[in-house]
Design a protein around this motif. Structure first.
Motif, PDB file in Angstrom:
ATOM      1  N   TRP A  71       0.817  -1.222   0.000  1.00 22.31           N
ATOM      2  CA  TRP A  71       0.000   0.000   0.000  1.00 22.31           C
ATOM      3  C   TRP A  71       0.848   1.268   0.000  1.00 22.31           C
ATOM      4  N   PRO A 119       2.165 -16.344   1.847  1.00 22.36           N
ATOM      5  CA  PRO A 119       0.774 -15.876   1.933  1.00 22.36           C
ATOM      6  C   PRO A 119       0.747 -14.343   1.966  1.00 22.36           C
ATOM      7  N   VAL A 120      -0.247 -13.765   1.316  1.00 18.45           N
ATOM      8  CA  VAL A 120      -0.361 -12.302   1.312  1.00 18.45           C
ATOM      9  C   VAL A 120      -1.799 -11.899   1.583  1.00 18.45           C
ATOM     10  N   GLY A 121      -1.964 -10.811   2.310  1.00 24.25           N
ATOM     11  CA  GLY A 121      -3.299 -10.272   2.575  1.00 24.25           C
ATOM     12  C   GLY A 121      -3.562  -9.132   1.601  1.00 24.25           C
ATOM     13  N   ILE A 162       7.265  -7.786   5.006  1.00 26.07           N
ATOM     14  CA  ILE A 162       6.876  -9.053   5.640  1.00 26.07           C
ATOM     15  C   ILE A 162       6.090  -9.953   4.681  1.00 26.07           C
ATOM     16  N   ALA A 163       5.310  -9.361   3.787  1.00 24.88           N
ATOM     17  CA  ALA A 163       4.491 -10.184   2.889  1.00 24.88           C
ATOM     18  C   ALA A 163       5.175 -10.431   1.541  1.00 24.88           C
ATOM     19  N   ALA A 181     -10.114 -16.968   6.014  1.00 18.18           N
ATOM     20  CA  ALA A 181      -8.943 -16.140   6.334  1.00 18.18           C
ATOM     21  C   ALA A 181      -8.706 -14.973   5.388  1.00 18.18           C
ATOM     22  N   GLY A 217      -8.453  -1.560  14.731  1.00 21.19           N
ATOM     23  CA  GLY A 217      -7.512  -0.473  14.486  1.00 21.19           C
ATOM     24  C   GLY A 217      -8.213   0.655  13.740  1.00 21.19           C
ATOM     25  N   THR A 257      -6.846  -7.783   5.566  1.00 21.53           N
ATOM     26  CA  THR A 257      -7.542  -9.058   5.736  1.00 21.53           C
ATOM     27  C   THR A 257      -7.433  -9.451   7.214  1.00 21.53           C
ATOM     28  N   THR A 288      -1.827  -6.741  14.674  1.00 22.83           N
ATOM     29  CA  THR A 288      -2.582  -5.481  14.522  1.00 22.83           C
ATOM     30  C   THR A 288      -3.466  -5.226  15.750  1.00 22.83           C
ATOM     31  N   LEU A 346       3.209 -14.069  11.835  1.00 19.41           N
ATOM     32  CA  LEU A 346       4.113 -13.469  10.831  1.00 19.41           C
ATOM     33  C   LEU A 346       4.049 -14.197   9.482  1.00 19.41           C
ATOM     34  N   GLY A 347       3.057 -15.044   9.284  1.00 19.23           N
ATOM     35  CA  GLY A 347       3.006 -15.839   8.047  1.00 19.23           C
ATOM     36  C   GLY A 347       4.148 -16.833   7.991  1.00 19.23           C
ATOM     37  N   GLY A 367       2.647 -21.178   8.543  1.00 14.58           N
ATOM     38  CA  GLY A 367       1.818 -21.830   7.547  1.00 14.58           C
ATOM     39  C   GLY A 367       0.815 -20.847   6.985  1.00 14.58           C
ATOM     40  N   ARG A 378      -7.936   6.399   4.924  1.00 11.84           N
ATOM     41  CA  ARG A 378      -6.591   6.982   4.853  1.00 11.84           C
ATOM     42  C   ARG A 378      -6.180   7.048   3.398  1.00 11.84           C
ATOM     43  N   ARG A 428      -1.450   5.143  21.416  1.00 10.40           N
ATOM     44  CA  ARG A 428      -2.567   4.248  21.769  1.00 10.40           C
ATOM     45  C   ARG A 428      -2.160   3.331  22.930  1.00 10.40           C
ATOM     46  N   GLY A 439       4.447  -5.163  11.217  1.00  9.70           N
ATOM     47  CA  GLY A 439       4.073  -4.707   9.874  1.00  9.70           C
ATOM     48  C   GLY A 439       4.504  -3.270   9.598  1.00  9.70           C
TER      49      GLY A 439
HETATM   50  C1  FAD Z   1      -3.208   3.045   6.365  1.00  8.15           C
HETATM   51  C2  FAD Z   1      -2.821   1.942   7.347  1.00  8.15           C
HETATM   52  C3  FAD Z   1      -3.396   1.951   8.603  1.00  8.15           C
HETATM   53  C4  FAD Z   1      -3.049   0.944   9.525  1.00  8.15           C
HETATM   54  N1  FAD Z   1      -3.610   0.969  10.777  1.00  8.15           N
HETATM   55  C5  FAD Z   1      -3.229   0.069  11.690  1.00  8.15           C
HETATM   56  C6  FAD Z   1      -3.771   0.080  13.019  1.00  8.15           C
HETATM   57  O1  FAD Z   1      -4.655   0.873  13.346  1.00  8.15           O
HETATM   58  N2  FAD Z   1      -3.276  -0.826  13.921  1.00  8.15           N
HETATM   59  C7  FAD Z   1      -2.297  -1.712  13.593  1.00  8.15           C
HETATM   60  O2  FAD Z   1      -1.868  -2.459  14.469  1.00  8.15           O
HETATM   61  N3  FAD Z   1      -1.816  -1.795  12.345  1.00  8.15           N
HETATM   62  C8  FAD Z   1      -2.257  -0.930  11.394  1.00  8.15           C
HETATM   63  N4  FAD Z   1      -1.753  -1.020  10.119  1.00  8.15           N
HETATM   64  C9  FAD Z   1      -0.872  -2.134   9.780  1.00  8.15           C
HETATM   65  C10 FAD Z   1      -1.683  -3.315   9.232  1.00  8.15           C
HETATM   66  O3  FAD Z   1      -2.789  -3.606  10.054  1.00  8.15           O
HETATM   67  C11 FAD Z   1      -0.829  -4.600   9.203  1.00  8.15           C
HETATM   68  O4  FAD Z   1       0.362  -4.379   8.521  1.00  8.15           O
HETATM   69  C12 FAD Z   1      -1.601  -5.787   8.607  1.00  8.15           C
HETATM   70  O5  FAD Z   1      -0.790  -6.917   8.690  1.00  8.15           O
HETATM   71  C13 FAD Z   1      -1.982  -5.619   7.152  1.00  8.15           C
HETATM   72  O6  FAD Z   1      -2.861  -6.656   6.777  1.00  8.15           O
HETATM   73  P1  FAD Z   1      -2.877  -7.182   5.281  1.00  8.15           P
HETATM   74  O7  FAD Z   1      -4.092  -7.982   5.073  1.00  8.15           O
HETATM   75  O8  FAD Z   1      -2.639  -6.035   4.359  1.00  8.15           O
HETATM   76  O9  FAD Z   1      -1.622  -8.170   5.304  1.00  8.15           O
HETATM   77  P2  FAD Z   1      -0.279  -8.138   4.436  1.00  8.15           P
HETATM   78  O10 FAD Z   1       0.444  -6.883   4.728  1.00  8.15           O
HETATM   79  O11 FAD Z   1      -0.561  -8.473   3.041  1.00  8.15           O
HETATM   80  O12 FAD Z   1       0.490  -9.358   5.138  1.00  8.15           O
HETATM   81  C14 FAD Z   1       0.907  -9.250   6.472  1.00  8.15           C
HETATM   82  C15 FAD Z   1       1.380 -10.598   6.983  1.00  8.15           C
HETATM   83  O13 FAD Z   1       0.289 -11.490   7.056  1.00  8.15           O
HETATM   84  C16 FAD Z   1       0.639 -12.728   6.482  1.00  8.15           C
HETATM   85  N5  FAD Z   1      -0.566 -13.364   5.994  1.00  8.15           N
HETATM   86  C17 FAD Z   1      -1.523 -12.840   5.209  1.00  8.15           C
HETATM   87  N6  FAD Z   1      -2.471 -13.751   4.985  1.00  8.15           N
HETATM   88  C18 FAD Z   1      -2.104 -14.875   5.638  1.00  8.15           C
HETATM   89  C19 FAD Z   1      -2.669 -16.165   5.794  1.00  8.15           C
HETATM   90  N7  FAD Z   1      -3.817 -16.483   5.228  1.00  8.15           N
HETATM   91  N8  FAD Z   1      -2.005 -17.078   6.539  1.00  8.15           N
HETATM   92  C20 FAD Z   1      -0.846 -16.758   7.127  1.00  8.15           C
HETATM   93  N9  FAD Z   1      -0.264 -15.548   7.019  1.00  8.15           N
HETATM   94  C21 FAD Z   1      -0.898 -14.623   6.291  1.00  8.15           C
HETATM   95  C22 FAD Z   1       1.615 -12.340   5.380  1.00  8.15           C
HETATM   96  O14 FAD Z   1       2.428 -13.438   5.008  1.00  8.15           O
HETATM   97  C23 FAD Z   1       2.414 -11.283   6.104  1.00  8.15           C
HETATM   98  O15 FAD Z   1       3.354 -11.906   6.926  1.00  8.15           O
HETATM   99  C24 FAD Z   1      -2.108  -0.059   9.168  1.00  8.15           C
HETATM  100  C25 FAD Z   1      -1.548  -0.061   7.885  1.00  8.15           C
HETATM  101  C26 FAD Z   1      -1.909   0.928   6.966  1.00  8.15           C
HETATM  102  C27 FAD Z   1      -1.300   0.913   5.589  1.00  8.15           C
END
Ligand code: FAD
Length: 432
Positions: A7, A43-45, A53-54, A83, A105, A111, A120, A165-166, A169, A296, A337, A388
């Motif tokens: 992002w 794995p990626v969200g 990390i992803a 998931a 958050g 995801t 998170t 942390l992915g 698995g 945001r 926070r 993250g």
């Molecule tokens: C604008 C913004 C606001 C945010 N606000 C907050 C907040 O308020 N509080 C907070 O704590 N964080 C916040 N974050 C951080 C965010 O919540 C984390 O980075 C979160 O991990 C992102 O989720 P994602 O689905 O994008 O995962 P990704 O970033 O795509 O992946 C994160 C991790 O999850 C793993 N993963 C994904 N899917 C699976 C699966 N099915 N099985 C196993 N592992 C998996 C990936 O391998 C990777 O290690 C914010 C980020 C942004 C950009």
């Protein structure tokens, strides 16, 4: 195949094969084949982590077809969720059946599995991050086996896996604690940093959710107090006010402010003074997820550290001193926070009442000096980085910060002996 970018634009990987399985069995098959061939899968969200990390080394596994609520037990306050479900889909689906997330958050684009994997969190002195709500999960481990883990049968394994942390698995389903749908009464108002810090313990403990944004170069803060509206009364913000505050001011105007500061950084202190004064008080009541989550649209990079609650005032003072001495000009507010201590092995709040301090920089400006100074300050207070969000810590340092670090690494060796899920970020933070 295509370039994958997160992002914030801090990570870009090309070209990558993206797999999008539709069932747990398909995920298992995919992983078993990758393990046999010595290939890697990540794995990626929704790519909302600022750290790599992803980032995939070879293939990427997206669970975008595994979405929605699988089942709900209202009496037990539990739901099983696929998931790949995004938090906004989850919030809407829960609301439709009269349920709500205990805490969230500030955005809802992630995801559920991505949010859990990085620890998170939202804010609330008595509340944990999202991983504290995990009752169980279905996980495909490094040889393609499917494991069902539940805290009724094996609570300690859930504590080890919940912030994963992915690395352990691919999670295909999670079971979470939820609660009956509720409304939050929000009070947001400008205050003075000194006055808030003098009573921060009392204020943060007397509201279900409390957070504040401090405008660097000033003593101005915007505080946010959210409490359950027990009688359900109170009105949401009028649509025009919501548009004006959350879209026009927080996004469109803020984008222009950041572009201006990018061209002339020395304007930041004056702009923050004006912004800090221009903030007005607002009070409203709305469905919990509508209060927690905002839009945001201004791109930024972020670093966030969890420090022991008692260290918060000192950390902010040191950060203020550094900003003033360094000549660095910061337009983005610093976000503070709170969270209760929890028992999740790799949670930033593991066995520690926590204050989170998050710093941001506009994506077109170089964050390195500011973020390095912040990291040096929180290091003195045993700060634990959000998994993250930007940080430079490695396994050696992290092992000193997490008492169950070695156990977590052993579990990972057991569940993914061939390193199917590994990537350079995991090598940095887990040491292999
Ligand atoms: C604008 C913004 C606001 C945010 N606000 C907050 C907040 O308020 N509080 C907070 O704590 N964080 C916040 N974050 C951080 C965010 O919540 C984390 O980075 C979160 O991990 C992102 O989720 P994602 O689905 O994008 O995962 P990704 O970033 O795509 O992946 C994160 C991790 O999850 C793993 N993963 C994904 N899917 C699976 C699966 N099915 N099985 C196993 N592992 C998996 C990936 O391998 C990777 O290690 C914010 C980020 C942004 C950009």
């Amino acid at each position: 195949m295509g370039t994958w970018e997160n992002w914030s634009g801090t990570v870009s990987v090309a070209p990558t094969r993206v797999y999008a399985p539709r069932t747990t069995a398909e995920v298992a098959d995919l992983v078993a084949r990758a393990a046999e061939r010595g290939r890697r899968l990540r794995p990626v969200g929704s790519g909302h982590s600022f750290t790599p990390i992803a980032a995939p080394v070879e293939g990427q596994v997206s669970l975008r077809h595994l979405t929605g609520i699988v089942s709900a037990d209202r009496e037990a306050g539990a739901v099983r969720v696929a998931a790949g479900t995004s938090l906004h889909e989850l919030n809407d689906a829960l609301a439709r059946i009269g349920l709500g997330m205990v805490n969230l958050g500030d955005i809802d684009r992630q995801t559920i599995s991505g949010a859990l994997a990085t620890g998170t969190h939202g804010t609330g002195s008595e509340l944990t991050g999202l991983a504290g709500l995990v009752r169980g999960m279905t996980l495909v481990t490094g040889d393609g086996s499917v494991r069902h883990v539940h805290r009724d049968r094996d609570p300690d394994l859930v504590r080890l896996l919940a912030v994963g942390l992915g690395a352990y698995g691919i999670v295909t389903e999670v079971e979470l604690d939820v609660m009956p749908a509720y409304r939050l009464r929000a009070l947001e108002q400008p205050e003075r940093l000194g006055a808030v810090l003098d009573e921060v313990d009392e204020i943060s403990r007397s509201h279900r959710h409390f957070e504040f944004y401090w405008f660097p170069h000033t003593d101005r803060v915007l505080t946010k107090r959210n409490d359950i509206a027990e009688d359900g009364s109170g009105a949401p913000l009028p649509r025009w006010r919501e548009q004006l505050d959350d879209h026009v001011l927080s996004n469109l105007v803020f984008e222009q402010v950041n572009r201006l500061v990018c061209a002339r950084p020395s304007l930041a202190p004056r702009i923050n003074q004006v912004s800090g004064r221009a903030l007005s008080r607002r009070e409203f009541t709305d469905a919990s997820h509508r209060v927690f989550c905002t839009r945001r649209e201004v791109r930024f990079v972020e670093s966030e550290y969890a420090v022991p609650r008692h260290a918060l005032v000192q950390v902010l003072r040191e950060l203020d001193t550094w900003i003033e001495r360094s000549g660095e000009h910061i337009a983005f507010p610093v976000e503070v926070r709170f969270a209760a201590a929890d028992e999740i092995a790799l949670s930033t709040a593991y066995q520690r009442e926590t204050a989170y301090v998050a710093i941001h920089q506009y994506h077109r400006r170089d964050p390195s000096r500011y973020f390095a100074a912040f990291e040096a300050i929180v290091a003195e207070h045993d700060g634990r980085p959000h998994w993250g969000k930007m940080h430079t810590l490695d396994a050696e340092r992290l092992s000193a910060l997490y008492p169950r670090f070695d156990e977590s690494r052993r579990l990972r060796d057991e569940l993914d002996p061939g390193g199917v899920f590994t990537n350079p970020y995991l090598e940095q933070v887990l040491g292999r």
